[in-house]
Structures are given as structure tokens and as C-alpha cells.
Design a protein around this motif. Sequence first.
Motif, PDB file in Angstrom:
ATOM      1  N   ILE A 140      28.194  42.679  14.817  1.00 34.26           N
ATOM      2  CA  ILE A 140      27.855  41.274  14.592  1.00 34.26           C
ATOM      3  C   ILE A 140      26.336  41.164  14.516  1.00 34.26           C
ATOM      4  N   VAL A 141      25.836  40.653  13.406  1.00 35.20           N
ATOM      5  CA  VAL A 141      24.402  40.449  13.246  1.00 35.20           C
ATOM      6  C   VAL A 141      24.048  39.027  13.662  1.00 35.20           C
ATOM      7  N   LEU A 142      23.212  38.913  14.685  1.00 31.53           N
ATOM      8  CA  LEU A 142      22.575  37.635  14.979  1.00 31.53           C
ATOM      9  C   LEU A 142      21.333  37.570  14.101  1.00 31.53           C
ATOM     10  N   GLN A 143      21.344  36.681  13.121  1.00 34.15           N
ATOM     11  CA  GLN A 143      20.228  36.655  12.175  1.00 34.15           C
ATOM     12  C   GLN A 143      18.916  36.344  12.876  1.00 34.15           C
ATOM     13  N   ALA A 144      18.957  35.430  13.833  1.00 31.81           N
ATOM     14  CA  ALA A 144      17.723  35.063  14.533  1.00 31.81           C
ATOM     15  C   ALA A 144      18.071  34.347  15.824  1.00 31.81           C
ATOM     16  N   THR A 145      17.147  34.381  16.751  1.00 33.17           N
ATOM     17  CA  THR A 145      17.168  33.503  17.913  1.00 33.17           C
ATOM     18  C   THR A 145      15.938  32.613  17.828  1.00 33.17           C
TER      19      THR A 145
END
Length: 202
Positions: A106-111
Amino acid sequence: MPVTLPSCGVYERPEDAHRLFEGYDPRRALFLDRDGVINADHGYVHRPEDTEWIPGVFNLCRVAIDVGALIIVVTNQAGIARGYYSEQQFLDYTGWVHGQFASHEIVLQATCYCPHHPDAPDPALRLCSCRKPLPGMILEAARRYRIDLGASALLGDKPWDVQAGQAAGVGLNLRFDPNAMAEPGVVRTMQEAGQVLHRFFE
């Protein structure tokens, strides 16, 4: 002259920064609050050993991935403003969180994070345009990643999460509360949230 207020910080893993989905322009997104949605809110969590994942959160993210939506975390981080941990400690921890999600494919694109608070000892950290319920973090993400906010969704566990989504024009705003009575806009499990998201993203 109008005063420009400080805005949010943005973390991306270098290896994920280029992994934007092609063919979805403008893109849809799933915005997630962190404490209370991704991990249990034990109070100012900033170390791996204090992290307890909310059951079902990885499966929830796959619902978004399956329709080509970006996953973006939007989190108030008063602990930085209050001096409980440094911004670098937060970024190190955030990198670990992104890595844990990557291990589940799962890629978290950004925080996107707000390091401000009205009671911060440092006056420079008291005023901003990003602390929820203000929509600044969501609007910054939309600008950066060309997100169609009306076709996007948000899941938070506090009223101000939902208020920020509504102020930004997010199409679906849900509040996660395992102890709530059944009511519109409230989900009690990640499975229930996934079902609502699936219908919305269809």
C-alpha cells in the motif's frame, strides 16, 4: 498587506514520490486522519513501539487502491508545537509508517501534517492555515496532486476532520467511531467504511 499564514508540511517517501497513478487525471483520493483512524490514539504517538494499527485499516486502503485513488494522510500534530517531540522525530516516525504500509503493498502518497497549535510556546507556531477544521492540508494535497475533491473521500474520527473535508469540498466525509449509534456519515468498523467507500467510488 494581507498576512500569509504558515501552511502544512508534506512528507513523501523518496521511493514513492514518483508513483502517481496514470490515467486518473484529475485524480481521486482517500484522505485519512492518522491517530484514531490509522493507529490507535494513545496520545502523541511518535514511536514505532507505541503504534497499534486500527483493525482493518490496510484492507480499507485497498478499496481506494483498487479504483486508482491516491491515499493521503492529513494529521494535526500538536505534539510538535507543544515540544513533546521534534519535527524531525515526527518525520522519522512517518517514514516508518509509510514503510509499514509499503510492506502491505500500500503506497501512502503523502502525509500532510500541521505542526501548529494555538497554545504553542513558540508564537511562530500558533497561527496557521492548516490545522483542522481548517481545510489547508486537504487543499495543499489537491493542488500538489491534481485531486478532484468532489470525487474524493475522507475518513476521520473527530468532528473537525469532517468539518475540514466539508470546507475543502470533499465529496464524501465519514467519521469513524466504533462506539457510535448508527447514523448517516458515521461508520463503526473499517469493514463498514470500506463498503461505503466502495459504493461511493463505483
